[in-house]
Design an enzyme around this catalytic site. Structure first.
Site, mmCIF file in Angstrom:
data_model
loop_
_atom_site.group_PDB
_atom_site.id
_atom_site.type_symbol
_atom_site.label_atom_id
_atom_site.label_comp_id
_atom_site.label_asym_id
_atom_site.label_seq_id
_atom_site.Cartn_x
_atom_site.Cartn_y
_atom_site.Cartn_z
ATOM 1 N N ASP A 113 -12.504 -9.734 -1.436
ATOM 2 C CA ASP A 113 -13.804 -9.915 -0.776
ATOM 3 C C ASP A 113 -14.761 -8.884 -1.349
ATOM 4 O OD1 ASP A 113 -12.908 -7.642 0.747
ATOM 5 O OD2 ASP A 113 -12.378 -8.927 2.449
ATOM 6 N N GLU A 139 -6.416 -10.159 -2.212
ATOM 7 C CA GLU A 139 -7.201 -10.034 -0.963
ATOM 8 C C GLU A 139 -8.694 -9.895 -1.262
ATOM 9 O OE1 GLU A 139 -5.653 -6.955 1.629
ATOM 10 O OE2 GLU A 139 -3.583 -7.406 1.103
ATOM 11 N N HIS A 189 -10.619 -5.468 -2.463
ATOM 12 C CA HIS A 189 -11.660 -5.376 -1.429
ATOM 13 C C HIS A 189 -12.804 -4.560 -2.032
ATOM 14 C CE1 HIS A 189 -9.186 -7.132 1.676
ATOM 15 N NE2 HIS A 189 -8.198 -6.312 1.373
ATOM 16 N N ASN A 233 1.874 -4.415 -3.482
ATOM 17 C CA ASN A 233 0.463 -4.762 -3.294
ATOM 18 C C ASN A 233 -0.309 -3.507 -2.889
ATOM 19 O OD1 ASN A 233 -1.570 -6.924 -2.847
ATOM 20 N ND2 ASN A 233 -1.399 -6.390 -0.666
ATOM 21 N N GLU A 282 0.809 -1.224 0.000
ATOM 22 C CA GLU A 282 0.000 0.000 0.000
ATOM 23 C C GLU A 282 0.846 1.280 0.000
ATOM 24 O OE1 GLU A 282 -2.930 -0.495 3.114
ATOM 25 O OE2 GLU A 282 -3.666 -2.350 2.237
HETATM 26 O O1 9MR Z 1 -7.376 -8.680 7.752
HETATM 27 C C1 9MR Z 1 -6.434 -7.943 8.488
HETATM 28 C C2 9MR Z 1 -6.991 -7.609 9.864
HETATM 29 O O2 9MR Z 1 -7.102 -8.796 10.635
HETATM 30 C C3 9MR Z 1 -6.106 -6.615 10.561
HETATM 31 O O3 9MR Z 1 -6.729 -6.221 11.772
HETATM 32 C C4 9MR Z 1 -5.865 -5.432 9.670
HETATM 33 C C5 9MR Z 1 -4.980 -4.414 10.343
HETATM 34 O O4 9MR Z 1 -4.455 -3.474 9.483
HETATM 35 O O5 9MR Z 1 -5.265 -5.859 8.458
HETATM 36 C C6 9MR Z 1 -6.130 -6.668 7.728
HETATM 37 O O6 9MR Z 1 -5.554 -7.013 6.494
HETATM 38 C C7 9MR Z 1 -5.269 -5.932 5.594
HETATM 39 C C8 9MR Z 1 -4.055 -6.334 4.786
HETATM 40 O O7 9MR Z 1 -2.985 -6.663 5.633
HETATM 41 C C9 9MR Z 1 -3.654 -5.229 3.827
HETATM 42 N N1 9MR Z 1 -4.756 -4.822 2.995
HETATM 43 C C10 9MR Z 1 -6.001 -4.517 3.678
HETATM 44 C C11 9MR Z 1 -6.402 -5.673 4.606
HETATM 45 C C12 9MR Z 1 -7.751 -5.399 5.261
HETATM 46 O O8 9MR Z 1 -7.661 -4.306 6.127
#
Ligand code: 9MR
Length: 359
Positions: free
Chosen positions: A280, A278, A250, A214, A173
């Site tokens: 959803d 990722e 997402h 990513n 990101e």
């Molecule tokens: O799914 C992840 C969640 O359990 C964590 O609390 C969160 C914290 O930042 O991160 C989520 O995963 C993220 C991923 O690492 C990067 N892209 C966005 C995802 C959803 O927030």
């Protein structure tokens, strides 16, 4: 007499519960059992591989694996899932919570599970502005010190898993939605070259791992996707190692970018692979038959785009089940974003995935 009254009240209550639960809920704004279930008997990873992809996979996290045997058993079926991503276990706060003190227990457990199941591993992630321990984010390290801290983190984490990870989200990101580089301690202290340095350290630590950048909101044409094209072409022109672009994906129900496939093609034209990392597709709750049908269509749209692009290597859902999705705690009133429901049953979205790989 008293006992009769209690008993008859109990019976009435039972009858009310039974009626309420069994009453057919028809019409718009409701969900019926039939519309809720997937009908396909095909297996998601099997069809992905038949379509020439490396995998269909899922993110997973240690608490769920440790506490939910049914969840783990479904995840371990490599006809369904050919790849795992650690949802949190390999992030900086998990792997180097104190400077120079590395903990790999949770990440190792997921790698061991994937290996036991014959599943590919993706690594997620080494350099990101979030989920950083305060000793990094609030350190006030000068440029040279932070470069050394970052290189040491990337080398140690990727080195620990050398030979065991197919693709690493080395930089996560890096962009704002307007295409400028996001403000984080690495950018603010080191400048844009933090990206070069992270990728070079990653290549040195595991020469065979595919190195990815990513991000989200790069799945359709726009300023952020253009910025990613420009960054990757600049990296390649300067000989900085880069092998792939991860499209997080997402999505919001009904809002899949119409330019998704074209954007994947614009990325792969740069000479890198892409992956849906990722996926959803969240809806505003409550679920209805119509929303579940739209979600099936949307999953098919996304998976079809990857199927159509030769260098799209695979699709990963960010948890396969609504039971453990990150969505409801982040977006109030939204959820049910995954292809398996809270009871670990396949939803119509699963049929969309199968159709998408079969197109
Ligand atoms: O799914 C992840 C969640 O359990 C964590 O609390 C969160 C914290 O930042 O991160 C989520 O995963 C993220 C991923 O690492 C990067 N892209 C966005 C995802 C959803 O927030």
């Amino acid at each position: 007499m008293k006992s009769f009254v209690v008993q008859s009240t109990f019976v009435s209550l039972l009858a009310w519960i039974t009626l309420t639960v069994a009453l057919p809920q028809v019409g718009s704004g409701t969900v019926t059992a039939k519309a809720r279930a997937a009908t396909s008997t095909a297996r998601s990873n099997t069809v992905a591989q038949a379509a020439g992809k490396l995998y269909f996979g899922s993110a997973t996290d240690n608490p769920f694996l440790n506490e939910d045997a049914t969840y783990k058993a479904i995840l371990s079926d490599n006809t369904l899932f050919g790849q795992l991503s650690p949802e949190n276990a390999m992030k900086w706060d998990a792997t180097e919570p104190e400077q120079g003190v590395f903990t790999f227990t949770n990440g190792d457990a997921i790698v061991a599970l994937a290996q036991a199941n014959g599943q590919i591993m993706r690594g997620h992630n080494t350099v990101w502005g979030s989920q950083l321990p305060s000793w990094v984010s609030d350190s006030g390290f000068d440029n040279a010190t932070l470069i050394s801290v970052m290189q040491n983190h990337v080398s140690t984490v990727i080195g620990h898993y050398k030979g065991q990870i197919d693709g690493w989200d080395v930089v996560n990101e890096p962009f704002n939605d307007d295409g400028t580089l996001a403000s984080n301690v690495f950018f603010e202290t080191i400048g844009p070259t933090y990206i070069d340095l992270a990728l070079q350290a990653a290549r040195a630590a595991d020469p065979n791992a595919k190195l990815y950048i990513n991000d989200f909101n790069i799945e359709g044409e726009g300023a952020k996707a253009t910025a990613m094209v420009n960054l990757v072409s600049d990296l390649k022109s300067r000989g900085i190692p880069i092998d792939g672009i991860g499209l997080e994906s997402h999505f919001i129900l009904g809002e899949i970018p119409t330019t998704l496939q074209a954007q994947m093609e614009a990325f792969t034209a740069l000479g890198v692979e892409v992956a849906v990392t990722e996926l959803d597709i969240r809806m505003t709750l409550p679920e209805t038959d119509a929303l579940l049908a739209q979600q099936q269509t949307d999953y098919q749209t996304v998976v079809s785009a990857c199927t159509a692009v030769a260098d799209c290597v695979g699709v990963t859902v960010w948890e396969y089940t609504d039971k453990y999705s990150w969505v409801p705690s982040t977006f109030a009133g939204q959820g049910d974003a995954d292809p398996w429901d809270e009871n670990l049953e396949m939803k119509p979205a699963y049929d969309g995935i199968i159709a998408g790989f079969s197109s």
